[in-house]
Scaffold this motif. Structure first.
Motif, PDB file in Angstrom:
ATOM      1  N   LEU A 176       0.889  -1.160  -0.087  1.00  0.00           N
ATOM      2  CA  LEU A 176      -0.006   0.077   0.073  1.00  0.00           C
ATOM      3  C   LEU A 176       0.896   1.204  -0.156  1.00  0.00           C
ATOM      4  O   LEU A 176       1.647   1.577   0.788  1.00  0.00           O
ATOM      5  CB  LEU A 176      -0.760  -0.141   1.352  1.00  0.00           C
ATOM      6  CG  LEU A 176      -1.871   1.151   1.465  1.00  0.00           C
ATOM      7  CD1 LEU A 176      -2.988   1.199   0.380  1.00  0.00           C
ATOM      8  CD2 LEU A 176      -2.488   0.974   2.813  1.00  0.00           C
ATOM      9  N   LYS A 177       0.724   2.166  -0.955  1.00  0.00           N
ATOM     10  CA  LYS A 177       1.234   3.356  -0.979  1.00  0.00           C
ATOM     11  C   LYS A 177       0.451   4.466  -0.171  1.00  0.00           C
ATOM     12  O   LYS A 177      -0.400   4.913  -0.877  1.00  0.00           O
ATOM     13  CB  LYS A 177       1.434   3.944  -2.347  1.00  0.00           C
ATOM     14  CG  LYS A 177       2.384   2.919  -3.111  1.00  0.00           C
ATOM     15  CD  LYS A 177       2.647   3.403  -4.497  1.00  0.00           C
ATOM     16  CE  LYS A 177       3.602   2.406  -5.323  1.00  0.00           C
ATOM     17  NZ  LYS A 177       4.061   2.770  -6.651  1.00  0.00           N
ATOM     18  N   VAL A 178       0.635   4.663   0.899  1.00  0.00           N
ATOM     19  CA  VAL A 178      -0.167   5.330   1.863  1.00  0.00           C
ATOM     20  C   VAL A 178      -0.316   6.912   1.690  1.00  0.00           C
ATOM     21  O   VAL A 178      -1.355   7.302   1.756  1.00  0.00           O
ATOM     22  CB  VAL A 178       0.101   5.333   3.293  1.00  0.00           C
ATOM     23  CG1 VAL A 178      -0.064   3.652   3.590  1.00  0.00           C
ATOM     24  CG2 VAL A 178       1.625   5.475   3.588  1.00  0.00           C
ATOM     25  N   LYS A 179       0.679   7.299   0.996  1.00  0.00           N
ATOM     26  CA  LYS A 179       0.724   8.840   0.686  1.00  0.00           C
ATOM     27  C   LYS A 179       0.083   9.112  -0.639  1.00  0.00           C
ATOM     28  O   LYS A 179      -0.280  10.461  -0.663  1.00  0.00           O
ATOM     29  CB  LYS A 179       2.421   9.178   0.503  1.00  0.00           C
ATOM     30  CG  LYS A 179       3.114   9.223   1.782  1.00  0.00           C
ATOM     31  CD  LYS A 179       4.361   9.978   1.599  1.00  0.00           C
ATOM     32  CE  LYS A 179       5.408  10.011   2.735  1.00  0.00           C
ATOM     33  NZ  LYS A 179       6.502  10.576   2.891  1.00  0.00           N
ATOM     34  N   ASN A 180      -0.113   7.989  -1.314  1.00  0.00           N
ATOM     35  CA  ASN A 180      -1.136   8.255  -2.424  1.00  0.00           C
ATOM     36  C   ASN A 180      -2.537   8.372  -2.262  1.00  0.00           C
ATOM     37  O   ASN A 180      -3.452   8.588  -2.922  1.00  0.00           O
ATOM     38  CB  ASN A 180      -0.754   7.274  -3.620  1.00  0.00           C
ATOM     39  CG  ASN A 180       0.594   7.420  -3.885  1.00  0.00           C
ATOM     40  OD1 ASN A 180       1.336   8.429  -4.041  1.00  0.00           O
ATOM     41  ND2 ASN A 180       1.312   6.504  -4.707  1.00  0.00           N
ATOM     42  N   VAL A 181      -2.973   7.848  -1.087  1.00  0.00           N
ATOM     43  CA  VAL A 181      -4.295   7.946  -0.508  1.00  0.00           C
ATOM     44  C   VAL A 181      -4.707   9.124  -0.159  1.00  0.00           C
ATOM     45  O   VAL A 181      -4.109   9.646   1.096  1.00  0.00           O
ATOM     46  CB  VAL A 181      -4.644   6.493   0.450  1.00  0.00           C
ATOM     47  CG1 VAL A 181      -6.143   6.757   0.735  1.00  0.00           C
ATOM     48  CG2 VAL A 181      -4.075   5.333  -0.251  1.00  0.00           C
TER      49      VAL A 181
ATOM     50  N   TRP B 130      -9.030   9.525   5.739  1.00  0.00           N
ATOM     51  CA  TRP B 130      -8.091   8.699   5.298  1.00  0.00           C
ATOM     52  C   TRP B 130      -8.386   7.198   5.091  1.00  0.00           C
ATOM     53  O   TRP B 130      -7.988   6.475   4.533  1.00  0.00           O
ATOM     54  CB  TRP B 130      -6.515   9.259   5.782  1.00  0.00           C
ATOM     55  CG  TRP B 130      -5.521   8.333   5.098  1.00  0.00           C
ATOM     56  CD1 TRP B 130      -4.947   8.311   3.969  1.00  0.00           C
ATOM     57  CD2 TRP B 130      -4.805   7.575   5.937  1.00  0.00           C
ATOM     58  NE1 TRP B 130      -3.675   7.418   3.948  1.00  0.00           N
ATOM     59  CE2 TRP B 130      -3.840   6.706   5.087  1.00  0.00           C
ATOM     60  CE3 TRP B 130      -4.717   6.993   7.299  1.00  0.00           C
ATOM     61  CZ2 TRP B 130      -2.742   5.818   5.721  1.00  0.00           C
ATOM     62  CZ3 TRP B 130      -3.826   6.027   7.700  1.00  0.00           C
ATOM     63  CH2 TRP B 130      -2.785   5.520   6.842  1.00  0.00           C
ATOM     64  N   VAL B 131      -8.446   6.695   6.537  1.00  0.00           N
ATOM     65  CA  VAL B 131      -8.695   5.439   6.951  1.00  0.00           C
ATOM     66  C   VAL B 131     -10.098   4.762   6.073  1.00  0.00           C
ATOM     67  O   VAL B 131      -9.985   3.774   5.487  1.00  0.00           O
ATOM     68  CB  VAL B 131      -8.972   5.444   8.359  1.00  0.00           C
ATOM     69  CG1 VAL B 131      -9.427   3.873   8.721  1.00  0.00           C
ATOM     70  CG2 VAL B 131      -7.732   5.595   9.309  1.00  0.00           C
ATOM     71  N   LEU B 132     -10.966   5.508   5.980  1.00  0.00           N
ATOM     72  CA  LEU B 132     -12.051   5.077   5.024  1.00  0.00           C
ATOM     73  C   LEU B 132     -11.862   4.943   3.606  1.00  0.00           C
ATOM     74  O   LEU B 132     -12.300   4.059   2.864  1.00  0.00           O
ATOM     75  CB  LEU B 132     -13.417   6.277   5.127  1.00  0.00           C
ATOM     76  CG  LEU B 132     -14.035   6.228   6.535  1.00  0.00           C
ATOM     77  CD1 LEU B 132     -15.068   7.244   6.524  1.00  0.00           C
ATOM     78  CD2 LEU B 132     -14.593   4.967   7.044  1.00  0.00           C
ATOM     79  N   ASN B 133     -10.897   5.712   3.176  1.00  0.00           N
ATOM     80  CA  ASN B 133     -10.379   5.448   1.718  1.00  0.00           C
ATOM     81  C   ASN B 133      -9.611   4.404   1.552  1.00  0.00           C
ATOM     82  O   ASN B 133      -9.694   3.752   0.508  1.00  0.00           O
ATOM     83  CB  ASN B 133      -9.750   6.803   1.272  1.00  0.00           C
ATOM     84  CG  ASN B 133     -10.501   8.070   1.047  1.00  0.00           C
ATOM     85  OD1 ASN B 133     -11.808   7.959   0.862  1.00  0.00           O
ATOM     86  ND2 ASN B 133      -9.967   9.389   1.363  1.00  0.00           N
ATOM     87  N   VAL B 134      -8.688   4.104   2.728  1.00  0.00           N
ATOM     88  CA  VAL B 134      -7.912   2.893   2.561  1.00  0.00           C
ATOM     89  C   VAL B 134      -8.923   1.595   2.627  1.00  0.00           C
ATOM     90  O   VAL B 134      -8.512   0.791   1.991  1.00  0.00           O
ATOM     91  CB  VAL B 134      -6.753   2.858   3.778  1.00  0.00           C
ATOM     92  CG1 VAL B 134      -6.070   1.765   3.857  1.00  0.00           C
ATOM     93  CG2 VAL B 134      -5.829   4.083   3.554  1.00  0.00           C
ATOM     94  N   ILE B 135      -9.708   1.763   3.722  1.00  0.00           N
ATOM     95  CA  ILE B 135     -10.560   0.498   3.612  1.00  0.00           C
ATOM     96  C   ILE B 135     -11.295   0.265   2.338  1.00  0.00           C
ATOM     97  O   ILE B 135     -11.545  -0.909   1.757  1.00  0.00           O
ATOM     98  CB  ILE B 135     -11.631   0.898   4.622  1.00  0.00           C
ATOM     99  CG1 ILE B 135     -11.078   0.692   5.976  1.00  0.00           C
ATOM    100  CG2 ILE B 135     -12.833  -0.286   4.750  1.00  0.00           C
ATOM    101  CD1 ILE B 135     -12.035   1.265   7.326  1.00  0.00           C
ATOM    102  N   ASP B 136     -11.502   1.161   1.341  1.00  0.00           N
ATOM    103  CA  ASP B 136     -12.375   1.028   0.076  1.00  0.00           C
ATOM    104  C   ASP B 136     -11.326   0.266  -0.912  1.00  0.00           C
ATOM    105  O   ASP B 136     -11.636  -0.303  -1.877  1.00  0.00           O
ATOM    106  CB  ASP B 136     -13.009   2.446  -0.375  1.00  0.00           C
ATOM    107  CG  ASP B 136     -13.968   2.918   0.358  1.00  0.00           C
ATOM    108  OD1 ASP B 136     -14.763   1.882   0.942  1.00  0.00           O
ATOM    109  OD2 ASP B 136     -14.084   4.242   0.403  1.00  0.00           O
ATOM    110  N   ILE B 137      -9.865   0.687  -0.636  1.00  0.00           N
ATOM    111  CA  ILE B 137      -8.942  -0.148  -1.579  1.00  0.00           C
ATOM    112  C   ILE B 137      -8.742  -1.393  -1.017  1.00  0.00           C
ATOM    113  O   ILE B 137      -8.623  -2.353  -2.065  1.00  0.00           O
ATOM    114  CB  ILE B 137      -7.583   0.830  -1.514  1.00  0.00           C
ATOM    115  CG1 ILE B 137      -7.857   2.205  -1.865  1.00  0.00           C
ATOM    116  CG2 ILE B 137      -6.463   0.153  -2.430  1.00  0.00           C
ATOM    117  CD1 ILE B 137      -6.600   3.210  -1.779  1.00  0.00           C
TER     118      ILE B 137
END
Length: 431
Positions: free
Chosen positions: A96-101, A109-116
């Motif tokens: 996961l490239k966290v800085k791109n989320v 940010w956490v909700l967007n990561v969960i979608d990925i």
């Protein structure tokens, strides 16, 4: 308002001295720990009310400066933008490239990561967040150093260990439904319950006393216009049950309540022949109904050597769970002492004549039934099924339904069978 609060204070029956009670603790005892907690909550409440939510006075100016400061949020910097933590994300197996989320706040940010992510990746993601926060606290408070490679391995190990101990789909087995039980021979059982209505600030209690065969020998329902809490009513119910036993000179009884907190408080090491036990609510139906009706101010009375009609069905349902031989049990509950029992089962008749034939799973309850029969004038006969239409229909109704049902009058759907039995000539087989 103050009059209501004062009226709700429970009064002691003993002439005891007044003492200070710390009402923020359920035991009434002050400690430095809960004193600090109360002070902290009160301080935070005042601060929130006068500072961050408003802009009045000097404090409002400083709060505006803080909220309008053009700095990155602390949480999002720690979990996403920190270069040191970035090595941990690279070492993890998420890819996961966290800085791109995108996300301006941690929640977004956490909700967007969960979608990925999907499936087990989400579990690992949350585990990484927990490890990051733990390592941050260790570095600040314990002076430890952070190693991204070790932290990544620790994350996977912790997650694997937890999931092995908590497999998917694991759930606790539901406890079996509790049933009311007869007291031991020579003792009484007192069931108590309290009912509280917070919207009105009132409540009621219910008490029922039964002997070793399930006969109701006393009942009580009392309304309380001023009540502090549900625990208050449960405690009042226990006190009423104990006082009733004292006034009636019952020195061997078991007290049951469905409030575990009150039971734990009353279980003291004192010399007494009585016992206090916790019971689940479904096995405390009689006291529960009395308490509910008392809380509505429908009942406010004491019954001795009798039981009110309003609880007859619940008494019968409890009696049906205590022993085999339900017809005999009902007769004893209703205090019928001259019984003629008819059945179309030759086997049941043989069981009464020779108890040794009864299957071992039913033997104890069957012997208890025979003991009860010896206390009344009893006769049993066997006759043909065609003369037993009414009881046969009741049996078929019971086989197709769950639980016990008590009718004070004959249901209309059974009138045809009742008339058939009444008008037909029945041939008995006496043995």
């Amino acid at each position: 308002m103050e009059v209501e609060l004062i009226a709700r204070i429970p009064l002691s029956l003993r002439d005891s001295e007044d003492r200070l009670i710390w009402h923020y603790d359920k035991k009434g005892c002050y400690t430095v720990r809960n004193g600090y907690h109360v002070a902290r909550v009160a301080t935070n409440h005042v601060s929130r009310a006068s500072s961050s939510s408003g802009s009045v006075g000097v404090q409002g100016k400083y709060w505006r400066c803080i909220w309008n400061a053009r700095i990155p949020p602390k949480g999002i910097h720690l979990f996403r933008d920190c270069d040191v933590i970035g090595w941990l994300w690279m070492e993890s197996t998420l890819g996961l490239k966290v800085k791109n989320v995108p996300g301006r706040r941690v929640e977004e940010w956490v909700l967007n990561v969960i979608d990925i992510l999907h499936g087990g990746q989400r579990d690992l993601f949350f585990m990484v967040l927990w490890v990051i926060w733990t390592e941050r606290n260790n570095a600040i408070w314990n002076g430890t150093s952070f190693n991204a490679c070790n932290a990544a391995k620790w994350t996977v190990t912790l997650l694997d260990d937890y999931q092995k101990q908590h497999p998917a789909g694991f759930s606790k087995h539901a406890r079996p439904k509790a049933k009311w039980q007869l007291p031991p021979t020579g003792r009484l059982k007192i069931n108590v319950d309290g009912s509280y209505r917070p919207e009105c600030g009132d409540g009621g209690i219910g008490v029922v006393v039964r002997d070793e065969v399930g006969n109701c020998i006393a009942a009580m329902a009392r309304y309380y216009p001023h009540v502090l809490s549900a625990i208050h009513m449960e405690a009042e119910a226990c006190r009423a049950g104990i006082l009733l036993a004292i006034h009636q000179y019952w020195n061997a009884f078991d007290l049951e309540s469905d409030c575990s907190l009150v039971v734990a408080a009353l279980q003291l090491n004192v010399e007494d022949r009585s016992e206090i036990r916790h019971i689940f609510r479904e096995a405390n139906g009689v006291a529960n109904r009395l308490a509910h009706l008392a809380s509505l101010n429908y009942l406010d009375d004491i019954w001795l050597e009798e039981s009110p009609m309003i609880i007859q069905d619940v008494l019968y349902e409890d009696s049906c769970t205590t022993a085999r031989g339900q017809a005999i049990n009902v007769a004893l509950v209703r205090r019928w002492t001259h019984i003629w029992l008819e059945t179309d089962s030759i086997l049941a008749l043989r069981y009464f004549k020779n108890p040794g034939l009864i299957p071992w799973r039913l033997r104890t309850s069957w012997l208890n039934c025979l003991h009860k029969v010896s206390q009344i004038t009893f006769r049993m006969t066997q006759f043909f099924r065609e003369g037993n239409a009414l009881a046969d229909k009741f049996a078929r109704y019971g086989a197709s339904n769950v639980g016990a049902v008590w009718w004070r009058t004959l249901p209309s759907s059974f009138l045809a069978e009742f008339g058939r039995d009444l008008s037909s000539r029945i041939n008995y087989r006496f043995s």
